[in-house]
Design an enzyme around this catalytic site. Sequence first.
Site, PDB file in Angstrom:
ATOM      1  N   LYS A  18      13.705  51.493  71.081  1.00 50.66           N
ATOM      2  CA  LYS A  18      14.896  52.031  70.418  1.00 50.66           C
ATOM      3  C   LYS A  18      15.834  50.915  69.971  1.00 50.66           C
ATOM      4  O   LYS A  18      16.271  50.872  68.827  1.00 50.66           O
ATOM      5  CB  LYS A  18      15.643  52.964  71.376  1.00 50.66           C
ATOM      6  CG  LYS A  18      17.038  53.345  70.904  1.00 50.66           C
ATOM      7  CD  LYS A  18      17.762  54.201  71.898  1.00 50.66           C
ATOM      8  CE  LYS A  18      18.433  53.443  73.012  1.00 50.66           C
ATOM      9  NZ  LYS A  18      19.806  52.981  72.725  1.00 50.66           N
ATOM     10  N   ASN A  19      16.165  50.003  70.884  1.00 49.43           N
ATOM     11  CA  ASN A  19      17.178  48.991  70.561  1.00 49.43           C
ATOM     12  C   ASN A  19      16.712  48.007  69.496  1.00 49.43           C
ATOM     13  O   ASN A  19      17.529  47.426  68.792  1.00 49.43           O
ATOM     14  CB  ASN A  19      17.622  48.250  71.832  1.00 49.43           C
ATOM     15  CG  ASN A  19      18.520  49.109  72.697  1.00 49.43           C
ATOM     16  OD1 ASN A  19      18.970  50.173  72.276  1.00 49.43           O
ATOM     17  ND2 ASN A  19      18.760  48.666  73.928  1.00 49.43           N
ATOM     18  N   ARG A  88      27.018  53.768  68.567  1.00 49.17           N
ATOM     19  CA  ARG A  88      27.559  52.407  68.640  1.00 49.17           C
ATOM     20  C   ARG A  88      26.788  51.409  67.783  1.00 49.17           C
ATOM     21  O   ARG A  88      27.350  50.510  67.175  1.00 49.17           O
ATOM     22  CB  ARG A  88      27.475  51.917  70.087  1.00 49.17           C
ATOM     23  CG  ARG A  88      28.697  52.093  70.887  1.00 49.17           C
ATOM     24  CD  ARG A  88      28.563  51.231  72.125  1.00 49.17           C
ATOM     25  NE  ARG A  88      28.385  49.848  71.768  1.00 49.17           N
ATOM     26  CZ  ARG A  88      29.353  49.015  71.452  1.00 49.17           C
ATOM     27  NH1 ARG A  88      30.587  49.423  71.483  1.00 49.17           N
ATOM     28  NH2 ARG A  88      29.107  47.765  71.125  1.00 49.17           N
ATOM     29  N   CYS A 112      32.282  53.437  75.469  1.00 51.86           N
ATOM     30  CA  CYS A 112      31.367  54.527  75.746  1.00 51.86           C
ATOM     31  C   CYS A 112      31.356  54.741  77.248  1.00 51.86           C
ATOM     32  O   CYS A 112      32.134  54.119  77.968  1.00 51.86           O
ATOM     33  CB  CYS A 112      29.975  54.239  75.194  1.00 51.86           C
ATOM     34  SG  CYS A 112      29.167  52.909  76.053  1.00 51.86           S
ATOM     35  N   ARG A 117      32.884  47.782  75.863  1.00 48.75           N
ATOM     36  CA  ARG A 117      32.023  47.291  74.798  1.00 48.75           C
ATOM     37  C   ARG A 117      32.753  46.693  73.591  1.00 48.75           C
ATOM     38  O   ARG A 117      32.716  47.235  72.475  1.00 48.75           O
ATOM     39  CB  ARG A 117      31.048  48.394  74.372  1.00 48.75           C
ATOM     40  CG  ARG A 117      30.518  49.089  75.594  1.00 48.75           C
ATOM     41  CD  ARG A 117      29.180  49.656  75.539  1.00 48.75           C
ATOM     42  NE  ARG A 117      28.071  48.905  75.095  1.00 48.75           N
ATOM     43  CZ  ARG A 117      26.870  49.430  74.942  1.00 48.75           C
ATOM     44  NH1 ARG A 117      26.680  50.704  75.200  1.00 48.75           N
ATOM     45  NH2 ARG A 117      25.866  48.704  74.545  1.00 48.75           N
ATOM     46  N   ASP A 303      19.890  48.080  81.782  1.00 47.48           N
ATOM     47  CA  ASP A 303      19.398  49.400  81.377  1.00 47.48           C
ATOM     48  C   ASP A 303      18.425  50.001  82.396  1.00 47.48           C
ATOM     49  O   ASP A 303      18.120  51.199  82.323  1.00 47.48           O
ATOM     50  CB  ASP A 303      18.724  49.325  79.995  1.00 47.48           C
ATOM     51  CG  ASP A 303      19.750  49.163  78.876  1.00 47.48           C
ATOM     52  OD1 ASP A 303      20.957  49.258  79.143  1.00 47.48           O
ATOM     53  OD2 ASP A 303      19.332  48.935  77.722  1.00 47.48           O
ATOM     54  N   ILE A 325      26.853  43.533  84.158  1.00 52.15           N
ATOM     55  CA  ILE A 325      26.997  43.534  82.696  1.00 52.15           C
ATOM     56  C   ILE A 325      28.067  44.524  82.234  1.00 52.15           C
ATOM     57  O   ILE A 325      28.940  44.172  81.450  1.00 52.15           O
ATOM     58  CB  ILE A 325      25.650  43.847  81.999  1.00 52.15           C
ATOM     59  CG1 ILE A 325      24.541  42.921  82.513  1.00 52.15           C
ATOM     60  CG2 ILE A 325      25.782  43.747  80.482  1.00 52.15           C
ATOM     61  CD1 ILE A 325      24.673  41.463  82.147  1.00 52.15           C
ATOM     62  N   ARG A 395      18.596  60.550  73.280  1.00 58.11           N
ATOM     63  CA  ARG A 395      18.949  59.381  72.460  1.00 58.11           C
ATOM     64  C   ARG A 395      17.943  58.259  72.657  1.00 58.11           C
ATOM     65  O   ARG A 395      17.768  57.427  71.761  1.00 58.11           O
ATOM     66  CB  ARG A 395      20.327  58.846  72.864  1.00 58.11           C
ATOM     67  CG  ARG A 395      21.446  59.815  72.605  1.00 58.11           C
ATOM     68  CD  ARG A 395      22.750  59.188  72.975  1.00 58.11           C
ATOM     69  NE  ARG A 395      22.980  58.043  72.099  1.00 58.11           N
ATOM     70  CZ  ARG A 395      24.116  57.418  71.968  1.00 58.11           C
ATOM     71  NH1 ARG A 395      25.145  57.819  72.655  1.00 58.11           N
ATOM     72  NH2 ARG A 395      24.236  56.404  71.155  1.00 58.11           N
TER      73      ARG A 395
HETATM   74  C1  UD1 Z   1      22.706  45.939  73.969  1.00 59.59           C
HETATM   75  C2  UD1 Z   1      21.827  47.148  74.136  1.00 59.59           C
HETATM   76  C3  UD1 Z   1      22.139  47.877  75.444  1.00 59.59           C
HETATM   77  C4  UD1 Z   1      22.065  46.907  76.607  1.00 59.59           C
HETATM   78  C5  UD1 Z   1      22.936  45.698  76.344  1.00 59.59           C
HETATM   79  C6  UD1 Z   1      22.806  44.619  77.431  1.00 59.59           C
HETATM   80  C7  UD1 Z   1      21.466  47.823  71.819  1.00 59.59           C
HETATM   81  C8  UD1 Z   1      21.682  48.841  70.765  1.00 59.59           C
HETATM   82  N1  UD1 Z   1      22.036  48.049  73.006  1.00 59.59           N
HETATM   83  O1  UD1 Z   1      24.049  46.403  73.861  1.00 59.59           O
HETATM   84  O2  UD1 Z   1      21.188  48.917  75.633  1.00 59.59           O
HETATM   85  O3  UD1 Z   1      22.517  47.566  77.789  1.00 59.59           O
HETATM   86  O4  UD1 Z   1      22.565  45.075  75.101  1.00 59.59           O
HETATM   87  O5  UD1 Z   1      21.475  44.245  77.555  1.00 59.59           O
HETATM   88  O6  UD1 Z   1      20.747  46.873  71.626  1.00 59.59           O
HETATM   89  N2  UD1 Z   1      30.731  41.489  75.430  1.00 59.59           N
HETATM   90  C9  UD1 Z   1      31.962  40.859  75.306  1.00 59.59           C
HETATM   91  N3  UD1 Z   1      32.452  40.600  74.050  1.00 59.59           N
HETATM   92  C10 UD1 Z   1      31.762  40.935  72.928  1.00 59.59           C
HETATM   93  C11 UD1 Z   1      30.500  41.564  73.062  1.00 59.59           C
HETATM   94  C12 UD1 Z   1      30.015  41.828  74.327  1.00 59.59           C
HETATM   95  O7  UD1 Z   1      32.616  40.556  76.300  1.00 59.59           O
HETATM   96  O8  UD1 Z   1      32.271  40.670  71.846  1.00 59.59           O
HETATM   97  C13 UD1 Z   1      30.205  41.794  76.780  1.00 59.59           C
HETATM   98  C14 UD1 Z   1      30.077  43.294  76.999  1.00 59.59           C
HETATM   99  O9  UD1 Z   1      31.294  43.867  77.416  1.00 59.59           O
HETATM  100  C15 UD1 Z   1      29.039  43.327  78.087  1.00 59.59           C
HETATM  101  C16 UD1 Z   1      28.125  42.146  77.753  1.00 59.59           C
HETATM  102  O10 UD1 Z   1      28.886  41.307  76.889  1.00 59.59           O
HETATM  103  O11 UD1 Z   1      29.647  43.085  79.332  1.00 59.59           O
HETATM  104  C17 UD1 Z   1      26.825  42.525  77.095  1.00 59.59           C
HETATM  105  O12 UD1 Z   1      27.084  43.209  75.906  1.00 59.59           O
HETATM  106  P1  UD1 Z   1      26.117  43.102  74.631  1.00 59.59           P
HETATM  107  O13 UD1 Z   1      25.022  42.156  74.922  1.00 59.59           O
HETATM  108  O14 UD1 Z   1      26.963  42.878  73.428  1.00 59.59           O
HETATM  109  O15 UD1 Z   1      25.505  44.574  74.581  1.00 59.59           O
HETATM  110  P2  UD1 Z   1      25.184  45.427  73.299  1.00 59.59           P
HETATM  111  O16 UD1 Z   1      24.633  44.569  72.221  1.00 59.59           O
HETATM  112  O17 UD1 Z   1      26.351  46.302  72.974  1.00 59.59           O
END
Ligand code: UD1
Length: 414
Positions: A18-19, A88, A112, A117, A303, A325, A395
Amino acid sequence: EIAGGRRLAGELRVSGAKNSALVLMAASLLTEDPLRLRNVPPLTDIQGMAEILTSLGVSVRRGSDSLEMNGSGLSHSAPPYELVNSLRASFFCIGPLLARLGIARVPLPGGCQIGTRPVVEHVKGLKALGAQVTIEHGVVSAVVPGRGHRLTGGRIHLDCPSVGATETLMMAAALADGETVIENAALEPEVVDLAGLLLAMGAKVRGAGTPTITIVGVQRLHGADYAVIPDRIEAGTFLLAAAITRSCLTVAPVITEHLGAVLTKLEEAGCKLEIDGTSVTISADQISAVDLRTQPFPGFPTDLQAPFMSLLATASGTSVVTENIFENRLQHVAELQRMGAAIRMQGNTAFVEGVSRLSGAPVQGSDLRASAAMVLAGLAADGITTVQGLEFLDRGYADFEGKLNAVGASIRRV
Ligand code: UD1
């Protein structure tokens, strides 16, 4: 509605990730040529992304397990709030829209169930590539000033290795003028899959899967025909279904390097694993406690924290599970407790004392992976477990109950 206590046997097929599929779909915005993705899972999130692309002028055609997208009619730079709000991953559009049109207006995805996020890193990176970005009234507006409206390559150091920021910036940089270097990039397999697609479209990308990714922008990208990697989280969930029911199952296809930390923890807990190419056969009898700390890849994936906790709730001994995380990703603890699990919480850590039997109960899945964790717990519990919140499950898991029923589970969608 799950009638628990059944042994499972047979083979479970893993769908496309999915991701990965979600971000690869966004890459269709980068080209005027047709892009064909194979091994796309039939999920509501994929449908949501298809609707967002359609709203921007991309034509999307669904085959049995493929998607054909054609971005030649790309005409809009602002996906509507109603569509973005429910998904998202729709924020992925901002990178390719800016790269191709020089303008994008995308509503902030918001928080979420599992945490806040933020998209700070995405925005910081787009600015480093020359975009002017403002955030007002809940909308991120980005524009590339100057003639030609093309982004310019730059050096970006991510404060945290965000998967979404890494992917957004890779897509933006693919059509930028000059070289972009992303430091402290995410190492997740989905990032490597995106690099694979971009290469197939004619992009110049190297270093994906390492902390430094270098992209040299090209004038245009062309179409491609590309197969999505298997879903490592679905695969992990199936392996856990075998472990929690003390059964033997074969799960395929699996790219075992994508599941290293998970396979290690399953073995540590007492499961026997046989790996044959892309298929993993797991058998479980006694399960003992193990400690887990979620980490970015190649660490243990957040996850699979909830699904693994369901297993540990039935292990002998006490496991310590730490979620590093997302700040709000332990809501399944209260639901597992309702099923008789003995779990004590301290901050972001759960102390899980295994019990000999979980007992079926009505429970609520609070997010996608928590819902899967509830179904797993239900497979092992005495009596009937009713899981509410299937909109989350749908989802991320294609025909979850159909696949599990085919190997002996008794699950009914009511
Ligand atoms: C993606 C995955 C999700 C998975 C996550 C972590 C998709 C669609 N989703 O989510 O299933 O659980 O990776 O493996 O691919 N963060 C910041 N600042 C930012 C961005 C992120 O502090 O600007 C932090 C977030 O709060 C979180 C961590 O970084 O604590 C990881 O987030 P991120 O890797 O961005 O996750 P997603 O890409 O949203």
